[in-house]
Design an enzyme around this catalytic site. Sequence first.
Site, PDB file in Angstrom:
ATOM      1  N   HIS A  82      -2.704  -9.870  -8.239  1.00  0.00           N
ATOM      2  CA  HIS A  82      -2.997  -8.455  -7.981  1.00  0.00           C
ATOM      3  C   HIS A  82      -2.334  -7.622  -9.070  1.00  0.00           C
ATOM      4  CE1 HIS A  82      -3.750  -4.762  -5.730  1.00  0.00           C
ATOM      5  NE2 HIS A  82      -2.547  -4.389  -6.124  1.00  0.00           N
ATOM      6  N   ASP A 161      -4.684  -0.200   6.961  1.00  0.00           N
ATOM      7  CA  ASP A 161      -4.452   0.308   5.608  1.00  0.00           C
ATOM      8  C   ASP A 161      -5.529   1.317   5.228  1.00  0.00           C
ATOM      9  OD1 ASP A 161      -3.003   0.299   3.033  1.00  0.00           O
ATOM     10  OD2 ASP A 161      -4.933  -0.379   2.286  1.00  0.00           O
ATOM     11  N   ARG A 168      -2.233   8.932   3.446  1.00  0.00           N
ATOM     12  CA  ARG A 168      -1.175   9.068   2.426  1.00  0.00           C
ATOM     13  C   ARG A 168      -1.689   9.846   1.228  1.00  0.00           C
ATOM     14  NH1 ARG A 168      -0.091   3.257   1.089  1.00  0.00           N
ATOM     15  NH2 ARG A 168       1.225   4.123  -0.538  1.00  0.00           N
ATOM     16  N   SER A 183       0.964  -1.887   2.001  1.00  0.00           N
ATOM     17  CA  SER A 183      -0.471  -1.697   1.767  1.00  0.00           C
ATOM     18  C   SER A 183      -1.037  -2.834   0.912  1.00  0.00           C
ATOM     19  CB  SER A 183      -0.667  -0.337   1.085  1.00  0.00           C
ATOM     20  OG  SER A 183      -1.942  -0.203   0.545  1.00  0.00           O
TER      21      SER A 183
END
Length: 436
Positions: A82, A161, A168, A183
Site C-alpha cells: 500500500h 471506513d 473526517r 483506515s
Amino acid sequence: MRAVDIIMKKRDGLELAHDELAFMVSSYVNGSIPEYQVSAWLMAVFFRGMSARETADLTTLMLNSGQVMDLSGIAGPFVDKHSTGGVGDKVSLILAPMVAACGVRVPMMSGRALGHTGGTLDKLETIPGYTTRLDQARFREYLARDGFAMTGQTDAIVPADKKLYSLRDVTATVESIPLITASILSKKVAEGAEALVFDVKCGPGAFMKTVDDARALAKSLVSTGSAMGKRIVALISDMSEPLGCMVGNFLEVEESMDCLNGKGPSDLMELSYRLGGWMLVAGGKAKDLGEGIALCKEAITSGKATKLFFDNVKSQGGDVDALVRMYGTRRSAFARTLVSPADGYISSVDAYKIGLAGVHLGVGRNTVSDPVSAEAGFVFHKRKGQALRKGEPVATVYGKDEASIDAAWPLVQSSLCVGDSAPAAMPLIIEELTAL
Ligand code: URA
C-alpha cells in the site's frame, strides 16, 4: 453507554476501553448516534491521539464492520503493498505481476485519484475493456490463476471506513495518525493478506510532508499491523519529485509496461525492486532483501512479469491487442511544451504542483464523482539534476482540452526550478522499518 461520556473521556485525554470504541463504531455504522457526536469524538481523537492498544482495537472494530475477503482454498502466501499516495506512483502495476511471478499471490485492492494524487483504478481502466469491479468469485478466480488480481473497494468491505473517512474529510480530522492507521490497515487486512509492505510517501507531493510525520505513520502502521498478527514492512520514500518520467492515466500504464520490460526510469525501477524484494521476504519466498531483489530482477529479465501482466489484462476483460497498439501513441491532441527559462540544471520539479496541475488537465479529480481523462498528463524529457539550455524542452503537457492547459499552466511553469549548479542527489528511500 452514552456517546457524550465517551467524547468527554477522550476530550480529557483518557484512554477509551474496547467496548467504548465498539459502541462508537457500531452506533455510527447503524445510524443510532448523530454525525455531530461522531465529529466531536473524531476531533477529540485528533487532538488527544490514541494509545497503541486503542489504535489496534479501532482497526479491528472497523475491519469487523464488514466482510473480509475469503481466500481459503487458494495457495498463498498472500502479500500486498500500500502506498500512501503520490504523483506518478504507478508502482502497483509493476509490483503485482513482478511479485506474482516469484510465487507470492497479490490480492490488491486499490483506490481512485483524489486531489493531487493518482489512483491505480483510474490507470487500469484506461486499458480498453479492463474492469476493476470484481465480485469475490472473480477476484478469487483471477488471483488463483494469474497470481494477482486488481479490484476496488466494495461497499461490503469496511463500511465503517467509508462513513468515517467521508466525515473526517469535512471535519478537518483526516491528518490524525491513529485514524489514518485504522483506515488504511482495516482495508488492507480485509483483503486477506498475511503480510503487508507499506510505502509511506514523504515530501511536498505526499500526504505526510515531513520525515518526522512519515516516520510516525510508518511506526504506527508497523506496530498496529504486527499487533494484528501481520508481518509488516514500511518504507519511507521521497515524494518531492514525480516518480518516473510519466504522469497520467494511460501514460502511467505505458511507463509500467516499460518497467516490466526492464526499461523503466531508474527511480521507478529502484523503488519497485525494493518494495518487491521486501514483499518476497515478507511472504517467505526470499531469505533476505538481497535475494528478494535478485528474484524480482529475474522475473523482469525472464519476461515472466510481463506475461502475467498481460494474463491479468485478459482475465479482467482488457483488450491486449488494443493496449499494445495504443502504446506510445495514445496522447491527447491538446499539448504544450514546457521549456527551460534559462541555462543551468534542474534543481527541482515540484511534485505537488504537478499533481495539482494534473487535476486541471484531467489526470486527477477534485471529488470522487468527477471523470478523469485517459490521455492527459505529462511526459518529462529532462529530470532533476540534468543540465539544459534555455528554451530546451523539459516536458510535454497533455490536457483534456486547450482551456485545461491554460488553467494548469501557471502551476506547470512554477513547478520547475532551474539553478546554476547540479543539486545534491537525495536518496529515494529514506528509511525502512520491519516487523517480520
Ligand atoms: N488513506 C486512507 O485510506 N485513509 C486515510 O485515513 C488516509 C489516507
